[in-house]
Design a protein around this motif. Structure first.
Motif, short mmCIF file in Angstrom:
data_model
loop_
_atom_site.label_atom_id
_atom_site.label_comp_id
_atom_site.label_asym_id
_atom_site.label_seq_id
_atom_site.Cartn_x
_atom_site.Cartn_y
_atom_site.Cartn_z
N SER A 141 0.83 -1.20 0.00
CA SER A 141 0.00 0.00 0.00
C SER A 141 0.87 1.25 0.00
O SER A 141 2.09 1.17 0.13
CB SER A 141 -0.90 0.00 1.24
N ALA A 142 0.21 2.41 -0.13
CA ALA A 142 0.92 3.69 -0.08
C ALA A 142 0.05 4.71 0.66
O ALA A 142 -1.16 4.54 0.76
CB ALA A 142 1.24 4.18 -1.49
N PHE A 143 0.71 5.77 1.14
CA PHE A 143 0.04 6.84 1.86
C PHE A 143 0.28 8.13 1.08
O PHE A 143 1.42 8.60 0.99
CB PHE A 143 0.59 6.95 3.29
N ALA A 144 -0.76 8.67 0.47
CA ALA A 144 -0.62 9.81 -0.44
C ALA A 144 -1.00 11.10 0.27
O ALA A 144 -2.18 11.45 0.37
CB ALA A 144 -1.50 9.60 -1.68
N MET A 145 0.02 11.82 0.73
CA MET A 145 -0.21 13.04 1.48
C MET A 145 0.57 14.22 0.90
O MET A 145 0.02 15.25 0.56
CB MET A 145 0.14 12.82 2.95
N THR A 146 1.90 14.08 0.77
CA THR A 146 2.77 15.21 0.42
C THR A 146 2.53 15.69 -1.01
O THR A 146 2.29 14.89 -1.92
CB THR A 146 4.23 14.77 0.58
N GLU A 147 2.64 17.01 -1.20
CA GLU A 147 2.39 17.62 -2.52
C GLU A 147 3.53 18.57 -2.90
O GLU A 147 4.11 19.24 -2.04
CB GLU A 147 1.07 18.39 -2.50
N PRO A 148 3.85 18.66 -4.21
CA PRO A 148 4.96 19.51 -4.63
C PRO A 148 4.63 21.00 -4.71
O PRO A 148 5.53 21.83 -4.60
CB PRO A 148 5.30 18.97 -6.03
N VAL A 150 2.88 22.85 -2.62
CA VAL A 150 2.71 23.54 -1.34
C VAL A 150 3.74 23.03 -0.34
O VAL A 150 4.35 21.98 -0.53
CB VAL A 150 1.29 23.32 -0.78
N ALA A 151 3.92 23.80 0.75
CA ALA A 151 4.77 23.35 1.86
C ALA A 151 3.96 22.36 2.69
O ALA A 151 3.15 22.74 3.53
CB ALA A 151 5.22 24.54 2.70
N SER A 152 4.18 21.08 2.45
CA SER A 152 3.35 20.06 3.08
C SER A 152 3.66 19.85 4.56
O SER A 152 2.95 19.11 5.24
CB SER A 152 3.49 18.73 2.32
N SER A 153 4.74 20.49 5.05
CA SER A 153 4.98 20.43 6.49
C SER A 153 3.85 21.09 7.25
O SER A 153 3.61 20.80 8.42
CB SER A 153 6.31 21.11 6.83
N GLY A 392 6.99 14.83 9.16
CA GLY A 392 7.17 16.15 9.75
C GLY A 392 8.63 16.50 9.92
O GLY A 392 9.39 15.72 10.50
N PRO A 393 9.08 17.65 9.38
CA PRO A 393 10.49 18.04 9.49
C PRO A 393 10.88 18.42 10.91
O PRO A 393 10.02 18.75 11.75
CB PRO A 393 10.59 19.25 8.55
N ASP A 394 12.18 18.37 11.17
CA ASP A 394 12.70 18.70 12.50
C ASP A 394 12.12 20.01 13.03
O ASP A 394 11.75 20.12 14.21
CB ASP A 394 14.23 18.86 12.45
N GLU A 395 12.08 21.00 12.16
CA GLU A 395 11.70 22.35 12.61
C GLU A 395 10.28 22.38 13.17
O GLU A 395 10.01 23.06 14.17
CB GLU A 395 11.82 23.34 11.43
N GLY A 423 2.48 19.34 10.88
CA GLY A 423 3.75 18.75 10.45
C GLY A 423 3.69 17.27 10.29
O GLY A 423 4.71 16.62 10.13
N ALA A 424 2.48 16.69 10.34
CA ALA A 424 2.35 15.25 10.29
C ALA A 424 2.86 14.68 8.98
O ALA A 424 2.78 15.29 7.96
CB ALA A 424 0.89 14.87 10.47
#
Length: 424
Positions: A141-148, A150-153, A392-395, A423-424
């Motif tokens: 399976s895959a989890f489709a969340m991040t997008e190019p 926008v800032a997905s953080s 979620g990035p460190d920041e 940031g998830a």
């Protein structure tokens, strides 16, 4: 918090370690050779039989779905190992010593998080159709969340649309870094997008289960991380173009995407940290062995003061990260993911940073060898570095930790809760 493992966990540690010694480490070379052969034959994205042949052995050994926590096991109707997060941690660490090993035990991302999500939030029909074959290892399976675009953080930025049309939803969006989507065994996407752009900010997003064979899904390309494309798993750029999905595939209902994200990503974050500790341990072991076997300027590399300092510092950093991981796991078990949010955020910052540093030191000791694939360090570094972004990035996590800390003395508490979700 009890610092000793139970007899049950100690037994599982021995069994997982024995399996790694007998089946995984001896097949590291075969894994590389098979992937190279597949590449030359134009089949780079084909499942690797080196892994597939080990899965029945792991099942037969009772080392299958070890990640599945007690609540998700009950919800899925599948017993699994029924371990707590604290009990699973030392097992994930052992698996983490080899980047691909967790798949052998059906304990690899993103399937683990997706299985927990379907177990907790999916309908009985969805569980029967997707969860059962995932638990059996028949599909991926895959989890489709991040997008190019926008800032997905900040997940409130996610702009994929999930629009209701009669008894269906129509999904339109552009995603990237969708791990596992290049694998031909990937049969389902859990997809995050907006159902109502006019709703309050944290009620705009929803999650929906999208079959991978639905018309309108288009894979553009696999992406690489520092030259590694992680075939046949892969991380892809892809489009959902007027993808039609039954209305019953929405999870929990419209506007509950953030709630699901928190339930899914808490365990996922800590599983990554558990595995990273295993990677760091192996890097330290390789660093020690290499430094003892090489001589420079009349002394072994191990006798050089700088090497000793780094070995000592690595030992301290790994053990500190492990203790924080175990504390976070224990908090999740006794108080729940929401109460453990600070500990989860802290270890998500600490573990990848620690692993990057320890692996970097090990690469330095290996000299030129550390930069090539004769040793597993370069690949491990690329993997660890990626995890300073994933989930979620460190920041974002640092900001949340600081705001929760400041919240003890005044404002910011509510802001931080929203921040870590974004940031998830």
């Amino acid at each position: 918090m009890e610092f000793d493992y139970s007899p049950k966990v100690k037994d599982l540690q021995q069994r997982v370690q024995r399996f790694m010694d007998e089946h995984v480490y001896p097949n590291e070379k075969a894994y590389k050779e098979e992937l190279e052969a597949n590449t030359q034959a134009g089949k780079r994205w084909s499942p690797l039989q080196t892994i597939e042949k080990l899965k029945p052995k792991a099942k037969a050994a009772g080392l299958w779905n070890l990640f599945l926590p007690v609540d998700s096991a009950h919800a899925s109707g599948y017993d699994g190992a029924g371990l707590t997060n604290l009990e699973y941690a030392p097992l994930a660490e052992i698996m983490g010593r080899v980047v691909w090993a967790s798949e052998v035990f059906n304990c690899s991302a993103p399937d683990t998080g997706n299985m927990e999500t379907l177990a907790r939030y999916g309908s009985e029909e969805i569980k029967a159709k997707w969860l059962k074959p995932l638990l059996e290892g028949e599909i991926r399976s895959a989890f489709a969340m991040t997008e190019p675009e926008v800032a997905s953080s900040d997940a409130t930025n996610i702009c994929t649309r999930i629009e209701k049309q009669g008894d269906h939803y129509v999904v339109n969006g552009h995603k990237w870094w969708i791990s596992g989507a290049a694998d031909p065994r990937c049969k389902v996407f859990i997809t995050m997008g907006k159902t109502d752009p006019e709703a309050p900010k944290h009620s705009q997003q929803s999650m929906i289960v999208v079959p991978a064979d639905a018309p309108g899904i288009r894979i553009v390309r696999p992406l690489n991380v520092m030259g590694y494309d992680d075939a046949p798993h892969g991380h892809v750029e892809m489009y959902f173009d007027k993808v039609k999905v039954p209305a019953g595939n929405i999870l929990l209902g419209e506007g509950r995407g953030f709630e699901i994200a928190q339930g899914r990503l808490g365990p996922g974050r800590i599983h990554h940290c558990m595995r990273l500790i295993g990677q760091a341990e192996r890097a330290l072991e390789l660093m020690c062995r290499r430094s003892l076997s090489r001589t420079a300027f009349g002394k072994t590399v191990a006798q050089q003061t700088v090497t000793q300092e780094r070995i000592a510092e690595a030992r301290c950093k790994i053990d500190m990260a492990r203790l924080l991981t175990l504390k976070a796991a224990w908090m999740m078990d006794v108080a729940g993911n929401k109460v453990a949010r600070t500990e989860i955020a802290m270890i998500k910052v600490v573990a990848p940073t620690m692993a990057c540093q320890v692996i970097d030191w090990a690469m330095q000791v290996h000299g030129g060898g550390g930069m090539c694939d004769d040793f597993p360090l370069a690949n491990a570094y690329a993997h660890a570095r990626t995890l300073r972004f994933a989930d979620g990035p460190d920041e974002v996590h640092r900001n949340a930790i600081a705001k929760w800390e400041l919240g003890k003395y005044g404002a910011y508490g509510k802001d931080a809760e929203a921040a870590v979700t974004r940031g998830a």
